[in-house]
Structure formats: C-alpha cells, structure tokens
Design an enzyme around this catalytic site. Structure first.
Site, mmCIF file in Angstrom:
data_model
loop_
_atom_site.group_PDB
_atom_site.id
_atom_site.type_symbol
_atom_site.label_atom_id
_atom_site.label_comp_id
_atom_site.label_asym_id
_atom_site.label_seq_id
_atom_site.Cartn_x
_atom_site.Cartn_y
_atom_site.Cartn_z
ATOM 1 N N GLY A 1 0.815 -1.208 0.000
ATOM 2 C CA GLY A 1 0.000 0.000 0.000
ATOM 3 C C GLY A 1 0.851 1.260 0.000
ATOM 4 N N GLU B 1 5.210 -5.427 5.781
ATOM 5 C CA GLU B 1 5.487 -6.823 6.128
ATOM 6 C C GLU B 1 5.672 -7.701 4.893
ATOM 7 O OE1 GLU B 1 3.086 -10.649 8.011
ATOM 8 O OE2 GLU B 1 2.075 -8.736 7.617
ATOM 9 N N THR C 1 6.308 -6.884 1.680
ATOM 10 C CA THR C 1 7.455 -6.484 0.870
ATOM 11 C C THR C 1 8.766 -6.889 1.529
ATOM 12 O OG1 THR C 1 6.234 -4.615 -0.052
ATOM 13 C CG2 THR C 1 8.625 -4.503 -0.176
ATOM 14 N N ILE D 1 1.778 2.610 7.678
ATOM 15 C CA ILE D 1 1.093 3.529 8.588
ATOM 16 C C ILE D 1 0.692 2.801 9.866
ATOM 17 C CG2 ILE D 1 0.242 4.931 6.668
ATOM 18 C CD1 ILE D 1 -2.569 3.780 7.294
ATOM 19 N N ASP D 2 0.568 1.464 9.803
ATOM 20 C CA ASP D 2 0.124 0.689 10.965
ATOM 21 C C ASP D 2 1.172 0.609 12.068
ATOM 22 O OD1 ASP D 2 -2.276 0.208 9.748
ATOM 23 O OD2 ASP D 2 -1.762 -1.808 9.058
ATOM 24 N N GLY E 1 -5.850 -0.529 10.779
ATOM 25 C CA GLY E 1 -5.157 -1.371 11.748
ATOM 26 C C GLY E 1 -5.688 -2.780 11.655
ATOM 27 N N ARG F 1 -23.828 7.081 15.325
ATOM 28 C CA ARG F 1 -23.320 7.356 13.983
ATOM 29 C C ARG F 1 -21.918 6.765 13.834
ATOM 30 N NH1 ARG F 1 -26.642 11.300 11.546
ATOM 31 N NH2 ARG F 1 -28.701 10.922 12.492
ATOM 32 N N HIS G 1 -9.012 5.302 3.466
ATOM 33 C CA HIS G 1 -7.721 5.584 2.840
ATOM 34 C C HIS G 1 -7.245 7.020 3.009
ATOM 35 C CE1 HIS G 1 -8.801 1.759 1.017
ATOM 36 N NE2 HIS G 1 -7.533 1.623 0.685
ATOM 37 N N VAL G 2 -8.098 7.898 3.519
ATOM 38 C CA VAL G 2 -7.650 9.270 3.767
ATOM 39 C C VAL G 2 -6.484 9.284 4.754
ATOM 40 C CG1 VAL G 2 -9.226 9.729 5.707
ATOM 41 C CG2 VAL G 2 -8.463 11.624 4.260
#
Length: 343
Positions: free
Chosen positions: A10, A104, A106, A127-128, A171, A267, A273-274
């Site tokens: 990603g 992971e 890659t 990002i995780d 996550g 709600r 993906h932002v």
C-alpha cells in the site's frame, strides 16, 4: 555502483521522501546511479523501470504524498515463480543492490530474495507501525495526525447532538493508530485487534457516561478489532487472494448493536484511505529521509540482508530475518494505560 529501488504494498506518506534521499545520497556521496522499478514487484518482474536523477524533480518529492514509482500487491507465489526473471531484470539493468521499500509483505519478499543471493537492503514502511525491530515507521505519524484531527472534529458534532460516535481507523492486526489517536483526541473508548471487546461492556460504558450527565460518547475502533466469543457475531468477508481477511465494517456492525441495546442515536465514520494519503508530516519527512540515507550507505558498505531501523534517536540496521519474524503488536500494558481514560 547501480542501485535499484521499488515501493511495494500500500502507498504511504513519506515514500517519495525515501526515494529522494536515496537518489540524492547515491549521487552526491557516492557518484552512483539509481533505477526505479515501477509498480513495485510487478515492475521488477516485467522490467519496467525509469532512471532517477538528482535534479529539481527529485527535490520536489519531499512533501509529496504517495509514490512517484507507483506500487502494487503481488502474490508471493508469483514472486517465487518469477525468481529467474527477477535476477534477469537486475542483471540486464546492471543493478548491484536492490532496495525494496515496504511493509510486512514487501520485507518478507526482500528477506526471501536475500536468501536467494540477491543483494538487498530493506526500508520499513507502514502507517500501521507494526514492523518489528524498529521503534516507528514513517507514515504512521501522518496517519495518526489525520485520525486525531478527524476525531477532534467529531467531538463537537457529537456533543451538539448528544450522539454516540464510532470512528473506524486502519489497523488490520495492530492497533497503534487506534490506541494513539484515541488517547490524543480524548476518545472515551478504544477497541484494538489485540484486545477482543465485549459489546455489553461497550454499552455499559456508554450508558454510564450519559447517566452522569455527559453529552456524547466517542469510540475509536481499529478495522481489525474483534469481539470476544459470544458477544456479537460479525459478518464474515472471507479471504482475499493474498490470504488476508476481508473486513466487513466492524464499526458499523457494532454501532447497530449498540443503538439497538441502549436506544441512543449512533453514527459511524470510517476514515479509510484518507489516513494514508496526502502530504507527510515533518516527522515522517525527516524519518523517511534518514532511512533513505542509511539505506544508500548500507548498500555501498555491502551490508546486505539488512533493514534500516530507528532505535531511540539513532538509525541503524537489523537483519531482515529478525524484522519479519513477527509483527509488532500493542502490548497489554499499553492498552491498560489507555483504558484508564475510558469512560
């Protein structure tokens, strides 16, 4: 020396900063050239590449999100079957060292290639923040900042309408984004993959807040959060072609159950993906740059089969074998510390 680089998996804020640093260091410090393979491992298999130069275009990469090389997911079986082609591509382009930049999957592929006598230096990206043997990965700070800002904004609207708000963040296996954004934004509860939740406990916490006169409730939910057995049954999404579980919206399903049990307006906001798009933070730009410089240095020093890593304030290197042995998950003690602020 001629260096090859690719970005796999990603996209992530800071990838372009790594590319920029590798190109600049190789040219200015060593007089070496750099070739970028397009769309990750796919470009390596198909011999699609571009020459990367230490010029004005390279300089402009620092603050740009995404990856100028493109990226893609490639099944490990396809990589293993294409080993001969990978070696042929590297040989045809005169590549002395390959620098894969990724998470992971890659890095696991990079470790496998190093075992097949391909000179490799890995750069961790996710990002995780779940790559082991490094304190943090670039991209995480940007994602955390985006998530925290979004939750900050939801506080005011939830308070205005006396609502329960569930915010789903990324996550899959590790809850670092959820845990830290929950703490930073003053969320009233956080659910992470490492700690299965009981829907009744969630409902009790919500009811307790409203009973004491509080105006709203914010719960941060990692996309990989799971209930304890017998608590609530989530829809099953099966597995994708890579063997990863397909998520079916845990926050939405939990929200529907909470609304049914406590008769409150609930709600759900899914950040999606932002979190991994846009301009990287200053921290991620600096860390990515330091990783890129160190990867270039390791390549010219002949330190192959290694991954660059942040330990404390210093950038070092660790064996890829150690880095991919397990994921870096949130320890129970860290979750317990955060739980002191629930409610």
């Amino acid at each position: 020396m001629r260096i090859g680089i690719l970005t796999g998996g990603g996209d992530c804020p800071g990838l372009n900063a790594v590319i920029r640093a590798i190109v600049r260091t190789c040219d200015a410090r060593y007089g070496s050239s750099v070739v970028g393979f397009q769309d990750g491992w796919r470009g390596l298999l198909e011999n699609r590449r571009m020459q990367l130069c230490n010029d004005d275009r390279n300089d402009r990469l620092l603050a740009k999100g995404g990856t100028m090389l493109g990226t893609a997911h490639v099944h490990p079986d396809k990589l293993r079957a294409g080993l001969h082609q990978i070696k042929q591509t590297l040989d045809d382009n005169g590549i002395d060292v390959l620098i894969p930049i990724g998470g992971e999957g890659t890095l696991t592929a990079a470790h496998w290639l190093s075992q097949e006598d391909v000179p490799v230096v890995g750069v961790p990206k996710t990002i995780d923040n779940d790559i082991d043997c490094t304190d943090v990965t670039f991209g995480h700070d940007t994602a955390l900042t985006v998530a925290t800002e979004a939750i900050d904004r939801l506080h005011s609207t939830a308070e205005s309408h006396q609502r329960v708000m569930l915010v789903e963040v990324m996550g899959r296996h590790a809850g670092w984004i959820a845990l830290s954004s929950g703490l930073a934004s003053g969320a009233h509860m956080t659910l992470i993959p490492e700690q299965p939740f009981d829907v009744e406990e969630v409902c009790c916490l919500v009811k307790r807040r409203f009973q004491r006169g509080d105006s709203h409730f914010i719960c941060v939910v990692a996309e990989g959060a799971k209930p304890v057995p017998g608590s609530i049954t989530l829809r099953q999404g099966g597995m994708d072609e890579f063997g990863h579980e397909r998520f079916t919206g845990v926050a939405a399903q939990l929200g529907a159950e909470v609304e049914k049990r406590i008769n409150k307006d609930v709600r759900v906001t899914v950040l999606g993906h932002v979190q991994r798009g846009g301009t990287p933070t200053a921290f991620d730009r600096v860390l990515a740059t330091r990783f890129g410089v160190n990867a270039a240095d390791a390549s010219h020093a002949g330190e192959y089969g290694q991954m660059v890593s942040l330990r404390g304030q210093d950038i070092g290197r660790v064996p890829l074998e150690d880095a991919v042995r397990q994921l870096k998950l949130v320890p129970e003690s860290r979750y317990d510390d955060a739980a002191a602020f629930f409610g």
